[in-house]
Design an enzyme around this catalytic site. Structure first.
Site, PDB file in Angstrom:
ATOM      1  N   GLY A   1      -2.522  -3.583  -9.904  1.00  0.00           N
ATOM      2  CA  GLY A   1      -2.656  -4.886 -10.548  1.00  0.00           C
ATOM      3  C   GLY A   1      -3.204  -5.953  -9.613  1.00  0.00           C
ATOM      4  O   GLY A   1      -4.019  -6.793 -10.023  1.00  0.00           O
ATOM      5  N   THR A   2      -2.774  -5.934  -8.374  1.00  0.00           N
ATOM      6  CA  THR A   2      -3.209  -6.964  -7.420  1.00  0.00           C
ATOM      7  C   THR A   2      -4.725  -6.936  -7.240  1.00  0.00           C
ATOM      8  O   THR A   2      -5.394  -7.970  -7.299  1.00  0.00           O
ATOM      9  CB  THR A   2      -2.506  -6.750  -6.061  1.00  0.00           C
TER      10      THR A   2
ATOM     11  N   SER B   1      -1.443  -2.108 -14.485  1.00  0.00           N
ATOM     12  CA  SER B   1      -0.963  -1.375 -13.313  1.00  0.00           C
ATOM     13  C   SER B   1      -0.067  -0.227 -13.748  1.00  0.00           C
ATOM     14  O   SER B   1       0.901  -0.425 -14.490  1.00  0.00           O
ATOM     15  CB  SER B   1      -0.180  -2.342 -12.415  1.00  0.00           C
TER      16      SER B   1
ATOM     17  N   GLN C   1       2.682  -6.662 -16.853  1.00  0.00           N
ATOM     18  CA  GLN C   1       4.036  -6.435 -17.373  1.00  0.00           C
ATOM     19  C   GLN C   1       4.032  -6.078 -18.865  1.00  0.00           C
ATOM     20  O   GLN C   1       5.068  -5.681 -19.392  1.00  0.00           O
ATOM     21  CB  GLN C   1       4.903  -7.691 -17.155  1.00  0.00           C
TER      22      GLN C   1
ATOM     23  N   CYS D   1       8.467  -9.489  -5.263  1.00  0.00           N
ATOM     24  CA  CYS D   1       7.606  -9.994  -4.196  1.00  0.00           C
ATOM     25  C   CYS D   1       8.178 -11.246  -3.561  1.00  0.00           C
ATOM     26  O   CYS D   1       8.165 -11.406  -2.364  1.00  0.00           O
ATOM     27  CB  CYS D   1       6.220 -10.304  -4.737  1.00  0.00           C
TER      28      CYS D   1
ATOM     29  N   ASN E   1       6.543 -11.715 -15.308  1.00  0.00           N
ATOM     30  CA  ASN E   1       7.345 -10.744 -14.559  1.00  0.00           C
ATOM     31  C   ASN E   1       8.712 -11.316 -14.201  1.00  0.00           C
ATOM     32  O   ASN E   1       9.667 -10.584 -14.024  1.00  0.00           O
ATOM     33  CB  ASN E   1       6.630 -10.297 -13.285  1.00  0.00           C
TER      34      ASN E   1
ATOM     35  N   HIS F   1       2.216   1.721 -12.276  1.00  0.00           N
ATOM     36  CA  HIS F   1       3.630   1.922 -11.901  1.00  0.00           C
ATOM     37  C   HIS F   1       4.595   1.051 -12.699  1.00  0.00           C
ATOM     38  O   HIS F   1       5.808   1.159 -12.539  1.00  0.00           O
ATOM     39  CB  HIS F   1       3.842   1.765 -10.392  1.00  0.00           C
TER      40      HIS F   1
HETATM   41  C1  LIG Z   1       2.513  -9.786 -13.495  1.00  0.00           C
HETATM   42  C2  LIG Z   1       2.115  -8.939 -12.327  1.00  0.00           C
HETATM   43  N1  LIG Z   1       0.848  -8.992 -11.884  1.00  0.00           N
HETATM   44  C3  LIG Z   1       0.430  -8.238 -10.852  1.00  0.00           C
HETATM   45  C4  LIG Z   1       1.301  -7.405 -10.179  1.00  0.00           C
HETATM   46  C5  LIG Z   1       0.798  -6.586  -9.035  1.00  0.00           C
HETATM   47  O1  LIG Z   1       0.619  -5.248  -9.417  1.00  0.00           O
HETATM   48  P1  LIG Z   1       0.550  -4.083  -8.316  1.00  0.00           P
HETATM   49  O2  LIG Z   1       1.950  -3.895  -7.821  1.00  0.00           O
HETATM   50  O3  LIG Z   1       0.042  -2.901  -9.073  1.00  0.00           O
HETATM   51  O4  LIG Z   1      -0.401  -4.530  -7.272  1.00  0.00           O
HETATM   52  C6  LIG Z   1       2.645  -7.332 -10.587  1.00  0.00           C
HETATM   53  C7  LIG Z   1       3.612  -6.493  -9.860  1.00  0.00           C
HETATM   54  O5  LIG Z   1       4.735  -6.881  -9.615  1.00  0.00           O
HETATM   55  C8  LIG Z   1       3.055  -8.121 -11.700  1.00  0.00           C
HETATM   56  O6  LIG Z   1       4.314  -8.089 -12.148  1.00  0.00           O
END
Ligand SMILES: Cc1ncc(COP(=O)(O)O)c(C=O)c1O
Length: 404
Positions: A77-78, A205, A185, A330, A157, A207
């Site tokens: 996701g990032t 994402s 999410q 995070c 999230n 996971h």
């Molecule tokens: C809303 C949201 N965006 C992005 C991410 C980042 O995803 P990834 O862990 O796959 O980099 C997360 C992960 O916690 C998330 O909850």
């Protein structure tokens, strides 16, 4: 996982990450052990790997109502969020330098926006209401002729609130801004259809829906020619080089297919457990709900607990065999108050506030049971008591230091 008093700990931190499904694992295994070819090779091993990646792309596309050539695999996701924002800047260079986003975004969008601010972009960070909602009217008021991108998450999230993205995307179109949504999410948990939402880009994402870590995707409409993010061997149509994560793509597709096929069944099981948990925990003194009471993710329950700090509470729960988090995974480790909750009006989270209070997030998956919810409910008062004592001790010590 180590047992507490002979009992297996309860995992209720599924917004942080989920267990890999057995189905996804079974689909991935052959690509570790037998079909380990590089999809760019032209021999049989390479062809098998390439077919697996392209089948995975088709499955992911179908699950969110996209075309197969609108899906780009990423490391999660990032990366998808970073790519969406930087690509919009490159694509809309001539139109302006104004971006609209929100205070509730995950750091993957929020910090990317701050970086773009340093590079000369003007960012409008919209402020949510106390439920974590942003309205389409706020978007309509914020967009201007020089707005190149609007980026708003589909579901939070931290507090689980689901946002009205389709109406927001329509509002953003007024001056031709692109619309990106971080659906990390939401995908696999609620119905997500890119055409129905009217978005130009969407991040997901694996996971977060029982797929493997380190695999994700960016949907970009065919109308949005993405600028390359990573240069090299020309994979992903030259836009994201690097040997494909074959097992990641296969696992993501299998997990998504499984989640989407069972979406209604799982959502009703999750909603039932979530509402049971919320109703019971809200009877405890000093516990209140955060996020929207009904417009929220099926498995997401988040609270505010007075008289405690987040870390002692999460540790006390963990010692009692309950694994949850305080806000997002995070920011939870950083000791910083949650930016999202402060923006929602929880001023007492600020360091300088004399009041002590902490968010706690309990996020469920299809593998949780109603018995587990009852165990959480029965152990919660004990955890709060332990955490309140630890918090009080922490602050009387702090005061002594401060007085000197
Ligand atoms: C809303 C949201 N965006 C992005 C991410 C980042 O995803 P990834 O862990 O796959 O980099 C997360 C992960 O916690 C998330 O909850």
């Amino acid at each position: 996982m180590a047992e507490v008093d002979g009992i297996k700990p309860i995992y209720a931190d599924n917004a942080a990450t989920t267990a890999l499904s057995e189905y996804a694992l079974s689909k991935m295994l052959p690509y570790f052990t037998e079909q380990y070819g590089n999809p760019s090779s032209i021999h049989t091993f390479g062809i098998a790997a390439k077919n697996a990646v392209e089948n995975a792309r088709r499955t992911v596309a179908q699950a969110i109502g996209a075309r197969v050539n609108e899906i780009y695999f990423t490391s999660g996701g990032t990366e998808a969020d970073n790519w969406a924002l930087f690509a919009a800047c490159r694509l809309k260079k001539k139109q302006g330098k104004h971006i609209v986003t929100t205070q509730i975004e995950h750091s993957a969008v929020y910090r990317t926006a701050l970086e773009l601010e340093k590079q000369g972009y003007e960012i409008t960070f919209l402020i949510p209401d106390t439920y974590g909602l942003i309205t389409p009217e706020q978007i309509a008021d914020a967009v201007r002729p020089d707005t190149i991108l609007v980026s708003v998450m589909l579901a939070s999230n931290e507090v689980g609130t689901v946002l009205p993205i389709a109406d927001m995307a329509a509002a953003a179109k007024r001056y031709g801004a692109l619309f990106h949504t971080d659906a990390v999410q939401a995908v696999g948990h609620i119905p997500v259809d890119v055409r129905g939402l009217g978005v130009d880009m969407l991040s997901l994402s694996a996971h977060k829906f029982h797929g493997p870590k380190g695999a994700g995707a960016l949907y970009a409409s065919i109308r949005v020619p993405l600028a390359p993010m990573i240069f090299g061997g020309g994979q992903e149509k030259g836009r994201r080089s690097g040997t494909a994560n074959v097992t990641g793509a296969v696992g993501m597709a299998a997990a998504l297919e499984e989640s989407v096929n069972n979406l209604e069944r799982d959502a009703s099981h999750l909603t039932f457990m979530r509402d049971h948990l919320i109703a019971k925990l809200l009877t405890l003194p000093g516990v209140s709900l955060t996020g929207h009471p009904t417009q929220r993710l099926p498995g997401h329950a988040s609270f505010f607990v007075s008289g405690v700090e987040g870390e002692p509470l999460v540790r006390a729960l963990s010692d009692l065999g309950i694994c949850v988090s305080s806000g997002s995974a995070c920011s939870a480790g950083s000791g910083e108050p949650s930016r999202v909750l402060v923006a929602m009006g929880y001023e007492m989270l600020r360091r300088e506030s004399k009041e002590r209070a902490a968010p706690v997030r309990i996020s469920l998956s299809r593998y949780n049971t109603l018995e587990e919810m009852d165990r959480i409910v029965s152990l919660f008062p004990q955890a709060i008591e332990i955490a309140r004592e630890k918090t009080a001790a922490l602050f009387s010590f702090d005061d002594t230091v401060f007085d000197e």
